[in-house]
Design an enzyme around this catalytic site. Sequence first.
Site, PDB file in Angstrom:
ATOM      1  N   ASP A   1      41.874 -50.152  46.973  1.00 25.11           N
ATOM      2  CA  ASP A   1      42.544 -51.194  47.725  1.00 25.11           C
ATOM      3  C   ASP A   1      41.477 -52.580  47.913  1.00 25.11           C
ATOM      4  O   ASP A   1      41.641 -53.405  48.177  1.00 25.11           O
ATOM      5  CB  ASP A   1      42.988 -50.872  48.929  1.00 25.11           C
ATOM      6  CG  ASP A   1      42.091 -50.435  49.885  1.00 25.11           C
ATOM      7  OD1 ASP A   1      40.725 -50.075  49.565  1.00 25.11           O
ATOM      8  OD2 ASP A   1      42.497 -50.124  51.367  1.00 25.11           O
ATOM      9  N   SER A   2      40.378 -52.231  47.162  1.00 24.48           N
ATOM     10  CA  SER A   2      39.361 -53.198  47.193  1.00 24.48           C
ATOM     11  C   SER A   2      39.923 -54.197  46.085  1.00 24.48           C
ATOM     12  O   SER A   2      39.195 -55.458  45.918  1.00 24.48           O
ATOM     13  CB  SER A   2      37.973 -52.575  46.494  1.00 24.48           C
ATOM     14  OG  SER A   2      38.162 -51.939  45.458  1.00 24.48           O
TER      15      SER A   2
ATOM     16  N   ASP B   1      44.869 -45.646  45.837  1.00 20.17           N
ATOM     17  CA  ASP B   1      44.704 -46.136  47.332  1.00 20.17           C
ATOM     18  C   ASP B   1      46.026 -46.345  48.217  1.00 20.17           C
ATOM     19  O   ASP B   1      46.814 -46.974  47.700  1.00 20.17           O
ATOM     20  CB  ASP B   1      43.717 -47.210  47.609  1.00 20.17           C
ATOM     21  CG  ASP B   1      42.404 -46.770  48.145  1.00 20.17           C
ATOM     22  OD1 ASP B   1      42.043 -45.514  48.397  1.00 20.17           O
ATOM     23  OD2 ASP B   1      41.340 -47.659  47.974  1.00 20.17           O
TER      24      ASP B   1
ATOM     25  N   LYS C   1      44.878 -41.855  47.797  1.00 22.53           N
ATOM     26  CA  LYS C   1      43.650 -41.575  48.512  1.00 22.53           C
ATOM     27  C   LYS C   1      44.153 -42.200  49.821  1.00 22.53           C
ATOM     28  O   LYS C   1      44.793 -43.310  50.031  1.00 22.53           O
ATOM     29  CB  LYS C   1      42.583 -42.262  47.950  1.00 22.53           C
ATOM     30  CG  LYS C   1      41.294 -42.225  48.970  1.00 22.53           C
ATOM     31  CD  LYS C   1      39.973 -42.564  48.050  1.00 22.53           C
ATOM     32  CE  LYS C   1      39.689 -44.027  48.161  1.00 22.53           C
ATOM     33  NZ  LYS C   1      39.483 -45.062  49.399  1.00 22.53           N
TER      34      LYS C   1
ATOM     35  N   GLU D   1      31.573 -43.126  52.440  1.00 16.25           N
ATOM     36  CA  GLU D   1      31.011 -44.395  52.421  1.00 16.25           C
ATOM     37  C   GLU D   1      30.013 -44.757  53.332  1.00 16.25           C
ATOM     38  O   GLU D   1      30.229 -44.340  54.377  1.00 16.25           O
ATOM     39  CB  GLU D   1      32.312 -45.297  52.081  1.00 16.25           C
ATOM     40  CG  GLU D   1      31.876 -46.744  52.048  1.00 16.25           C
ATOM     41  CD  GLU D   1      33.031 -47.821  51.704  1.00 16.25           C
ATOM     42  OE1 GLU D   1      34.207 -47.366  51.458  1.00 16.25           O
ATOM     43  OE2 GLU D   1      32.646 -49.074  51.711  1.00 16.25           O
TER      44      GLU D   1
HETATM   45  O1  KIV Z   1      39.068 -49.604  47.594  1.00 17.33           O
HETATM   46  C1  KIV Z   1      37.747 -49.058  46.930  1.00 17.33           C
HETATM   47  O2  KIV Z   1      37.337 -49.627  45.978  1.00 17.33           O
HETATM   48  C2  KIV Z   1      37.227 -47.814  47.608  1.00 17.33           C
HETATM   49  C3  KIV Z   1      35.869 -47.657  47.128  1.00 17.33           C
HETATM   50  C4  KIV Z   1      34.954 -48.254  47.860  1.00 17.33           C
HETATM   51  C5  KIV Z   1      35.521 -45.937  47.450  1.00 17.33           C
HETATM   52  O3  KIV Z   1      37.975 -47.232  48.484  1.00 17.33           O
END
Ligand code: KIV
Length: 271
Positions: free
Chosen positions: A51-52, A90, A120, A189
């Site tokens: 979700d980044s 995510d 996730k 993290e």
């Molecule tokens: O969304 C993401 O990129 C993440 C990573 C930082 C593990 O959850």
Amino acid sequence: MAEKKEPRKVTTHTLQEMKQAGEKIAMLTAYDYSMALAIDAAGIDVILVGDSASNVMAGHETTLPITLEHMIYHAQSVIRAVKRALVVVDLPFGTYQGNSKEALNSSIRIMKESGAHAVKLEGGKEVEDSVKRILSAGIPVMGHLGLTPQSIYKFGTYTVRAKEEAEANKLLEDANILQEAGCFGLVLEKIPATLAGEVTKRLSIPTIGIGAGNLVDGQVLVLHDMLGLTTEFHPRFLRRYANLYTDITGAVTNYISDVKSKDFPNEKEQY
Ligand code: KIV
């Protein structure tokens, strides 16, 4: 004629075998077809449709605004490219917290509409019921503890988590809860390296760190950060393997100049 051999696909079982064999797991984010094609061809083990994407693809300050529809769109693009890697998606903010039925429905939509291999989610005890319910439908779940960006307004900052004993103990308990609930792996993290090492030693499932030192079973980075496409993010844990922002602005400057000077296209570049 000899048949071209397809690469052996990475599964959650492969990751378990890698932990047992002491082979480190390499994971990166991707949100689109072209990047996923390149990193899968390079041999990455796990691709996280994180979700980044909310930050690096859409330009939001946090991960909170991204929707389930957006995540499914990104996951569909990645899945079309991938031949080998395990693809984990995510669950975005607001699609699983506090309601295990919604968590299951969101996960089913991701799996059905994108063809991804796992989901996730962030959190420990609070999401235990959701993890169990998602797993009851046969969907593999990865956990995420430590700095959990979806809770940024609770933490207030993006600083290192679990430095104090009470928070470290809670993290150890949560890690155990997630493993017992059936998670196949756990992202840690921005926590102290010794704590991440302790979690890794206690758990039989693989741990993947980001800013969590090298005593974990694998590493994950945000692709745009490690390629140097983002320029304003300089955490200590980030190693940059390229400077794509500079490369792109340089290439585009040259293109503009060639167009303006009528150098492009030349004789050979036309019909
Ligand atoms: O969304 C993401 O990129 C993440 C990573 C930082 C593990 O959850």
